[in-house]
Design a protein around this motif. Structure first.
Motif, short mmCIF file in Angstrom:
data_model
loop_
_atom_site.label_atom_id
_atom_site.label_comp_id
_atom_site.label_asym_id
_atom_site.label_seq_id
_atom_site.Cartn_x
_atom_site.Cartn_y
_atom_site.Cartn_z
N ALA A 1 0.80 -1.22 0.00
CA ALA A 1 0.00 0.00 0.00
C ALA A 1 0.84 1.27 0.00
O ALA A 1 0.53 2.24 -0.71
CB ALA A 1 -0.94 -0.01 1.20
N LYS A 2 1.93 1.30 0.79
CA LYS A 2 2.70 2.54 0.92
C LYS A 2 3.34 2.97 -0.39
O LYS A 2 3.15 4.12 -0.83
CB LYS A 2 3.76 2.39 2.02
CG LYS A 2 4.46 3.68 2.36
CD LYS A 2 5.39 3.50 3.55
CE LYS A 2 6.10 4.82 3.88
NZ LYS A 2 7.00 4.68 5.05
N PRO A 3 4.12 2.11 -1.07
CA PRO A 3 4.67 2.54 -2.37
C PRO A 3 3.61 2.77 -3.42
O PRO A 3 3.79 3.58 -4.33
CB PRO A 3 5.61 1.38 -2.76
CG PRO A 3 5.18 0.23 -1.94
CD PRO A 3 4.63 0.79 -0.67
N PHE A 4 2.47 2.07 -3.28
CA PHE A 4 1.41 2.24 -4.28
C PHE A 4 0.86 3.66 -4.25
O PHE A 4 0.47 4.20 -5.30
CB PHE A 4 0.29 1.23 -4.05
CG PHE A 4 -0.74 1.20 -5.15
CD1 PHE A 4 -0.47 0.59 -6.36
CD2 PHE A 4 -1.98 1.80 -4.98
CE1 PHE A 4 -1.41 0.57 -7.38
CE2 PHE A 4 -2.93 1.79 -5.99
CZ PHE A 4 -2.64 1.17 -7.20
N LYS A 5 0.84 4.30 -3.08
CA LYS A 5 0.37 5.69 -2.99
C LYS A 5 1.25 6.60 -3.84
O LYS A 5 0.76 7.49 -4.53
CB LYS A 5 0.36 6.15 -1.53
CG LYS A 5 -0.74 5.52 -0.70
CD LYS A 5 -0.67 5.98 0.74
CE LYS A 5 -0.96 7.46 0.87
NZ LYS A 5 -0.98 7.87 2.29
N LYS A 6 2.57 6.38 -3.78
CA LYS A 6 3.50 7.17 -4.59
C LYS A 6 3.31 6.86 -6.08
O LYS A 6 3.39 7.76 -6.92
CB LYS A 6 4.94 6.84 -4.16
CG LYS A 6 6.03 7.61 -4.89
CD LYS A 6 6.23 8.99 -4.37
CE LYS A 6 7.45 9.65 -4.98
NZ LYS A 6 7.62 11.05 -4.57
N LEU A 7 3.06 5.60 -6.37
CA LEU A 7 2.81 5.19 -7.76
C LEU A 7 1.55 5.86 -8.30
O LEU A 7 1.50 6.29 -9.46
CB LEU A 7 2.67 3.67 -7.83
CG LEU A 7 2.40 3.06 -9.20
CD1 LEU A 7 3.56 3.31 -10.17
CD2 LEU A 7 2.15 1.56 -9.07
N LEU A 8 0.54 5.98 -7.46
CA LEU A 8 -0.70 6.65 -7.87
C LEU A 8 -0.45 8.11 -8.23
O LEU A 8 -1.01 8.64 -9.20
CB LEU A 8 -1.74 6.58 -6.74
CG LEU A 8 -2.58 5.31 -6.65
CD1 LEU A 8 -3.54 5.41 -5.45
CD2 LEU A 8 -3.38 5.09 -7.93
N GLU A 9 0.39 8.77 -7.45
CA GLU A 9 0.73 10.17 -7.74
C GLU A 9 1.37 10.28 -9.12
O GLU A 9 1.08 11.20 -9.88
CB GLU A 9 1.68 10.72 -6.67
CG GLU A 9 1.06 10.84 -5.29
CD GLU A 9 2.09 11.27 -4.26
OE1 GLU A 9 3.21 11.65 -4.65
OE2 GLU A 9 1.78 11.20 -3.05
N LEU A 10 2.27 9.33 -9.42
CA LEU A 10 2.94 9.33 -10.72
C LEU A 10 1.92 9.11 -11.84
O LEU A 10 1.95 9.80 -12.87
CB LEU A 10 4.00 8.22 -10.75
CG LEU A 10 4.74 8.02 -12.08
CD1 LEU A 10 5.69 9.19 -12.33
CD2 LEU A 10 5.51 6.70 -12.07
N ALA A 11 1.00 8.17 -11.62
CA ALA A 11 0.02 7.84 -12.66
C ALA A 11 -0.94 9.00 -12.94
O ALA A 11 -1.46 9.12 -14.05
CB ALA A 11 -0.76 6.59 -12.25
N LYS A 12 -1.15 9.85 -11.96
CA LYS A 12 -2.05 11.00 -12.15
C LYS A 12 -1.49 11.99 -13.16
O LYS A 12 -2.25 12.67 -13.85
CB LYS A 12 -2.29 11.70 -10.81
CG LYS A 12 -3.22 10.94 -9.88
CD LYS A 12 -3.39 11.67 -8.56
CE LYS A 12 -4.29 10.86 -7.62
NZ LYS A 12 -4.39 11.51 -6.27
N GLU A 13 -0.15 12.09 -13.26
CA GLU A 13 0.44 13.04 -14.21
C GLU A 13 0.84 12.39 -15.52
O GLU A 13 1.21 13.08 -16.45
CB GLU A 13 1.64 13.74 -13.58
CG GLU A 13 2.84 12.85 -13.34
CD GLU A 13 4.07 13.62 -12.89
OE1 GLU A 13 3.92 14.78 -12.45
OE2 GLU A 13 5.18 13.04 -12.96
#
Length: 210
Positions: free
Chosen positions: A91-103
């Motif tokens: 879950a923790k790294p996935f949050k950072k991955l989500l931020e990347l995917a948003k841009e």
């Protein structure tokens, strides 16, 4: 490699985006490059060691073990006309991955267990390449099961093998030999090599599905 340029022996990817993990940004004329740190990314280490992995830019990729998206972000620069399905289970790294995917329009984040490909079979389509970087004992089994679900005929794979995650009691060279033997039963191996000194006890294997 497409959209990659070396600065002082270190690769960087041509990108219109800013820093994702603290990497340096180079402005050359009207072009921007993101430093691709080989100690942070195993694919960067492959390039620094002199191996060539060719991309056309429009491939569909299934990335297993995306973590927070360090390597995914550079692959997204290279595959600027393609799609990356980025699978991560923590879950923790996935949050950072989500931020990347948003841009980035070409990254589709998938929160799932890579050892259970049927769980995301309704999301991921057939792909040209499976990239796998997972620290689990059954790394070859995970690659094999995902290739059966998602890899096109003649599709390729690139796996980062972590010897100590498979068997910490054996020498890495022994583990690598066993992995290559197992992979050879289902795939044609095109390139292989260790990632020393950038990643200890690691090997990459690039191959194609028969």
């Amino acid at each position: 490699m497409r959209n990659v340029r070396f600065f002082g022996g270190i690769p960087a990817t041509k990108s219109k985006y800013g820093s994702h993990y603290g990497e340096k940004i180079f402005e050359i004329g009207n072009e921007r490059f993101r430093e691709w740190v080989p100690w942070r990314s195993k694919l960067s280490a492959v390039l620094v060691k002199g191996y060539e992995i060719e991309f056309y830019g429009n491939e569909k990729v299934l990335y297993l073990g995306a973590a927070s998206g360090t390597t995914v972000s550079h692959l997204a620069d290279i595959l600027d006309e393609g799609i990356i399905y980025a699978v991560e289970y923590s879950a923790k790294p996935f949050k950072k991955l989500l931020e990347l995917a948003k841009e980035r329009e070409n990254i589709i984040p998938v929160f799932a267990d890579a050892s259970k490909p049927w769980g995301y079979s309704g999301i991921v389509e057939k792909v040209d390449l499976i990239y796998q970087d997972i620290a689990q004992k059954n790394q070859v089994e995970i690659l094999t099961s995902n290739s059966e679900f998602f890899l096109k005929d003649g599709g390729k794979f690139l796996i980062m093998v972590k010897a100590k995650s498979i068997d910490s009691t054996l020498e890495s060279s022994e583990v690598f030999s066993k992995v290559l033997e197992e992979l050879s039963k289902r795939f044609i191996i095109l390139k292989k090599g260790t990632l020393e000194p950038y990643h200890k006890d690691h090997m990459f294997v690039f191959g194609v599905r028969e």
